[in-house]
Write an enzyme that holds these catalytic residues in place. Structure first.
Site, PDB file in Angstrom:
ATOM      1  CG  ASN A   1      -1.953  -1.087   0.958  1.00  0.00           C
ATOM      2  OD1 ASN A   1      -2.691  -1.292  -0.013  1.00  0.00           O
ATOM      3  ND2 ASN A   1      -2.119  -1.895   2.303  1.00  0.00           N
TER       4      ASN A   1
ATOM      5  CE1 TYR B   1       0.616   5.309   7.408  1.00  0.00           C
ATOM      6  CE2 TYR B   1      -1.440   5.293   6.347  1.00  0.00           C
ATOM      7  CZ  TYR B   1      -0.648   4.712   7.118  1.00  0.00           C
ATOM      8  OH  TYR B   1      -0.950   3.653   7.911  1.00  0.00           O
TER       9      TYR B   1
ATOM     10  CB  ALA C   1      -0.060  -4.097   6.912  1.00  0.00           C
TER      11      ALA C   1
ATOM     12  CG  LEU D   1       5.527   7.335   5.860  1.00  0.00           C
ATOM     13  CD1 LEU D   1       4.775   6.593   4.775  1.00  0.00           C
ATOM     14  CD2 LEU D   1       6.293   8.537   5.259  1.00  0.00           C
TER      15      LEU D   1
HETATM   16  C1  DQA Z   1       3.268   2.339   8.116  1.00  0.00           C
HETATM   17  C2  DQA Z   1       2.624   1.841   9.378  1.00  0.00           C
HETATM   18  C3  DQA Z   1       1.825   0.601   9.417  1.00  0.00           C
HETATM   19  O1  DQA Z   1       1.170   0.247  10.317  1.00  0.00           O
HETATM   20  C4  DQA Z   1       0.620   0.493   8.201  1.00  0.00           C
HETATM   21  O2  DQA Z   1       0.148  -0.625   7.982  1.00  0.00           O
HETATM   22  C5  DQA Z   1       1.589   1.148   6.694  1.00  0.00           C
HETATM   23  C6  DQA Z   1       2.123   2.295   6.969  1.00  0.00           C
HETATM   24  C7  DQA Z   1       3.975   3.771   8.248  1.00  0.00           C
HETATM   25  O3  DQA Z   1       4.634   3.780   7.357  1.00  0.00           O
HETATM   26  O4  DQA Z   1       3.437   4.489   9.049  1.00  0.00           O
HETATM   27  O5  DQA Z   1       0.900   0.594   5.876  1.00  0.00           O
HETATM   28  O6  DQA Z   1       4.423   1.270   7.760  1.00  0.00           O
END
Ligand code: DQA
Length: 143
Positions: free
Chosen positions: A12, A24, A76, A100
């Site tokens: 993602n 984000y 995730a 982030l």
């Molecule tokens: C993330 C934090 C994770 O919990 C989340 O699933 C993400 C982004 C971050 O960069 O803050 O996809 O890794």
């Protein structure tokens, strides 16, 4: 020849810029890659994103073989992947975990973390700047 610094991004993160910008930020992953390459000042960066857990594990193994250091935002999979944990455990290069947001200050399912116990350091909650701090540290650690 100096080995590249790997920057690997999980699921993602290709949606950065449009995905929950209040959490984000508004920078896209391409923006982050471009500004990291500028900051790197000639140091080779291998920057990738995947939505696949298997690819991420394979790339962590590649980083261990062919890279000087690994910067990893596992998205995730941070909270679910024993396979990723095991791949990181096999790394002898510095591994800097980046997020982030600050998962520890979010939903309880994000408090489970399979990356931190296998990482050299963690940077979380500083937005895209976290990648820059990680790169600065990785460059210093592998100079
Ligand atoms: C993330 C934090 C994770 O919990 C989340 O699933 C993400 C982004 C971050 O960069 O803050 O996809 O890794």
């Amino acid at each position: 020849m100096t080995k590249p610094i790997y920057v690997l991004n999980g699921p993602n993160l290709n949606l950065l810029g449009s995905r929950e910008p209040e959490i984000y930020g508004t920078q896209t992953l391409d923006d982050i890659r471009d500004s990291l390459i500028e900051t790197a000042d000639g140091r080779a960066i291998e920057f990738r994103q995947t939505n696949s857990e298997g690819d991420l594990v394979t790339w962590v193994q590649e980083a261990q073989r062919e890279g000087a250091a690994l910067i990893l935002n596992a998205g995730a999979y941070t909270h679910t992947s024993v396979a990723l944990h095991d791949a990181l455990r096999a790394c002898t290069i510095p591994v800097i975990e980046v997020h982030l947001s600050n998962p520890a200050a979010r939903e309880s399912f994000r408090h489970i973390n399979y990356v931190t116990p296998a990482a050299t350091a963690t940077i979380a909650g500083l937005g895209a700047r976290g990648y820059h701090f990680a790169l600065e540290a990785a460059i210093k650690m592998t100079a």
